[in-house]
Design a protein around this motif. Structure first.
Motif, short mmCIF file in Angstrom:
data_model
loop_
_atom_site.label_atom_id
_atom_site.label_comp_id
_atom_site.label_asym_id
_atom_site.label_seq_id
_atom_site.Cartn_x
_atom_site.Cartn_y
_atom_site.Cartn_z
N LEU A 1 29.55 17.75 -10.98
CA LEU A 1 29.72 19.05 -10.92
C LEU A 1 30.60 19.45 -12.32
O LEU A 1 31.52 18.69 -12.66
CB LEU A 1 30.45 19.41 -9.64
CG LEU A 1 29.69 19.09 -8.32
CD1 LEU A 1 30.38 19.60 -7.07
CD2 LEU A 1 28.36 19.69 -8.30
N GLU A 2 30.47 20.58 -12.70
CA GLU A 2 31.26 21.01 -13.86
C GLU A 2 32.56 21.29 -13.41
O GLU A 2 32.86 22.50 -12.71
CB GLU A 2 30.64 22.06 -14.80
CG GLU A 2 31.17 22.38 -15.74
CD GLU A 2 30.54 23.39 -16.74
OE1 GLU A 2 30.97 23.87 -17.83
OE2 GLU A 2 29.26 23.61 -16.54
N ALA A 3 33.88 20.54 -13.86
CA ALA A 3 34.97 20.81 -13.39
C ALA A 3 35.65 21.91 -14.28
O ALA A 3 35.21 22.12 -15.55
CB ALA A 3 35.77 19.46 -13.56
N GLY B 1 41.77 17.55 -15.23
CA GLY B 1 41.94 16.10 -15.04
C GLY B 1 41.14 15.25 -14.20
O GLY B 1 41.61 13.87 -13.86
N GLU B 2 40.08 15.78 -13.63
CA GLU B 2 39.25 15.04 -12.50
C GLU B 2 37.88 15.24 -12.76
O GLU B 2 37.38 16.26 -13.49
CB GLU B 2 39.75 15.55 -10.95
CG GLU B 2 40.97 15.29 -10.51
CD GLU B 2 40.93 15.75 -9.26
OE1 GLU B 2 41.34 15.13 -8.38
OE2 GLU B 2 40.92 17.13 -8.92
N ALA C 1 36.22 13.97 -5.76
CA ALA C 1 36.79 14.24 -7.23
C ALA C 1 37.62 12.82 -7.37
O ALA C 1 38.04 11.97 -6.26
CB ALA C 1 37.71 15.34 -7.16
N TYR C 2 37.62 12.55 -8.55
CA TYR C 2 38.33 11.27 -8.82
C TYR C 2 38.91 11.59 -10.31
O TYR C 2 38.51 12.17 -11.20
CB TYR C 2 37.64 10.02 -8.86
CG TYR C 2 36.38 9.88 -9.59
CD1 TYR C 2 36.49 9.25 -10.96
CD2 TYR C 2 35.12 10.16 -8.99
CE1 TYR C 2 35.34 9.22 -11.80
CE2 TYR C 2 34.06 10.21 -9.83
CZ TYR C 2 34.18 9.61 -11.19
OH TYR C 2 32.87 9.55 -11.90
N ALA C 3 39.72 10.77 -10.76
CA ALA C 3 40.73 10.69 -12.08
C ALA C 3 39.65 10.74 -13.29
O ALA C 3 38.92 9.63 -13.43
CB ALA C 3 41.76 9.56 -12.29
N LEU D 1 42.36 3.90 -10.09
CA LEU D 1 41.40 4.86 -10.10
C LEU D 1 40.60 4.84 -8.55
O LEU D 1 40.39 6.00 -8.27
CB LEU D 1 40.01 4.12 -11.09
CG LEU D 1 38.87 4.95 -11.06
CD1 LEU D 1 39.16 6.43 -11.72
CD2 LEU D 1 38.08 4.22 -12.03
N VAL D 2 40.51 3.83 -8.07
CA VAL D 2 40.35 3.94 -6.54
C VAL D 2 40.98 5.01 -5.62
O VAL D 2 40.51 5.63 -4.87
CB VAL D 2 40.03 2.45 -5.89
CG1 VAL D 2 39.76 2.62 -4.51
CG2 VAL D 2 39.05 1.64 -6.69
N ALA D 3 42.29 4.87 -5.87
CA ALA D 3 43.40 5.69 -5.12
C ALA D 3 43.42 7.17 -5.40
O ALA D 3 43.81 7.89 -4.60
CB ALA D 3 44.86 5.13 -5.51
N SER D 4 42.65 7.41 -6.67
CA SER D 4 42.65 8.72 -7.11
C SER D 4 41.45 9.57 -6.45
O SER D 4 41.45 10.86 -6.41
CB SER D 4 42.54 8.78 -8.67
OG SER D 4 41.07 8.44 -9.04
N VAL D 5 40.59 8.76 -5.60
CA VAL D 5 39.40 9.49 -5.15
C VAL D 5 39.84 10.50 -3.95
O VAL D 5 40.59 9.79 -2.92
CB VAL D 5 38.36 8.34 -4.57
CG1 VAL D 5 37.27 8.91 -3.76
CG2 VAL D 5 37.97 7.54 -5.53
N ARG D 6 39.19 11.41 -3.89
CA ARG D 6 39.42 12.47 -2.50
C ARG D 6 38.23 13.26 -2.30
O ARG D 6 37.21 13.42 -3.38
CB ARG D 6 40.70 13.29 -3.03
CG ARG D 6 40.39 14.25 -4.21
CD ARG D 6 41.51 15.00 -4.45
NE ARG D 6 41.47 16.08 -5.30
CZ ARG D 6 40.91 17.51 -5.16
NH1 ARG D 6 40.22 17.79 -4.02
NH2 ARG D 6 40.54 18.03 -6.24
#
Length: 323
Positions: free
Chosen positions: A189-191, A196-197, A217-219, A229-234
């Motif tokens: 998807l276009e951010a 930053g994600e 979304a992720y970093a 990077l894994v921790a940035s996933v939401r």
């Protein structure tokens, strides 16, 4: 199968959400994605989440990582060791991709499929996805595993060129897709600039049950480590997904929107007349012009740019919305 009901019931796995709403337990699911879209990252994140939530035992997860560097393997093995999951890698510990099908056959023969989650990253490492016969034979083995209570997840690629309508298309023959219970395409998807994600969404192209088109979304960019990077996933709320898609469409549509505004101001106000004028001014097809005209028509100033009234013989006459 008369007389074998008890055996079937013992093997069957309840079809319920396993990896979020994307993958259901007891099904064969294929996830197609373009390179660099995060399919491995998100699959690992969802597996860790499922193990932590008790939806699957870590020791029942077997992830074949056939598409990674040595440092990438080390990073992922570390994550898997923390949750007790298994990662198998061609070329290490005597394992080869050629043994994978034999191991699946052994599980079927020994009735050890129930509750097991098998992930293949990527499918082309164990099956020729361009060969109908090979794909059909592998699909049959997957179906036998699933029938005995396993969950299968295969990661594959999309074609380099999208379809005529700009959509991503799965690579390979349709045989694996036809044999699967569910399939989806991980679609970027276009951010918003500077967010930053990266934003992506699992869009179903086949489903047999309550699979959900979840977005994540992720970093975006360099991180200190793979763990970071894994921790940035939401997860992304569906309302925010709709807003993101709307904003991306509007950015893409802006030249056509400008042409529509100009043409209405110049009194090209009947729908087909407007579409033809916009197509000429914006150098697009009349069909593309009509899509944008219809996308932004209405009376809500927060969402729409123009409205219309119906005149004689059903003619739609457009006017610009003003505050």
């Amino acid at each position: 199968m008369r007389g074998h009901l008890a055996e079937l019931e013992a093997a069957a796995l309840e079809t319920k959400p396993l990896l979020g709403g994307v993958v259901l337990a007891g099904q064969a699911t294929i996830i197609f994605a373009p390179p660099g879209s995060g399919k491995t990252l998100l699959t690992i994140w969802l597996l860790v989440e499922a193990i932590a939530a008790g939806r699957v035992l870590g020791g029942n997860v077997y992830y074949m990582n056939g598409d990674d560097s040595s440092s990438g393997v080390a990073n992922k093995v570390r994550i898997f060791e923390e949750v007790g999951a298994h990662m198998i890698v061609p070329g290490l510990q005597g394992f080869t991709a050629g043994k994978f099908v034999s191991l699946m056959r052994e599980m079927i023969a020994t009735d050890t499929c129930r509750g097991v989650v098998i992930v293949v990253d990527t499918l082309k490492k164990v099956v020729d996805t361009m060969d109908k016969k090979d794909s059909a034979e592998f699909g049959q083995i997957v179906r036998e595993c699933v029938a005995k209570g396993a969950t299968f997840i295969g990661l594959g690629h999309t074609r380099k060129n999208p379809s005529a309508n700009g959509k991503l298309v799965h690579a390979g023959t349709t045989d694996l897709l036809e044999d699967a219970d569910a399939a989806c395409i991980l679609t970027p998807l276009e951010a918003r600039p500077g967010s930053g994600e990266k934003f992506v969404q699992f869009l179903s192209i086949k489903r047999r049950g309550g699979n959900v088109d979840e977005a994540f979304a992720y970093a975006n960019g360099n991180t200190a480590s793979y763990d970071e990077l894994v921790a940035s996933v939401r997860r992304v709320d569906p309302v925010n997904v709709e807003r993101l898609v709307g904003e991306a469409e509007e950015r893409t549509d802006e030249p056509i929107i400008d042409a529509i505004v100009a043409c209405i101001a110049e009194s090209a106000v009947q729908k087909m007349q407007l579409a033809q004028a916009v197509a000429k001014r914006a150098r697009v097809s009349a069909r593309a012009a009509i899509k944008v005209i219809e996308r932004y028509q209405g009376d809500d100033l927060s969402r729409h740019r123009w409205s219309y009234s119906v005149r004689d013989r059903g003619a739609k006459v457009y006017r610009l919305l003003t505050t």
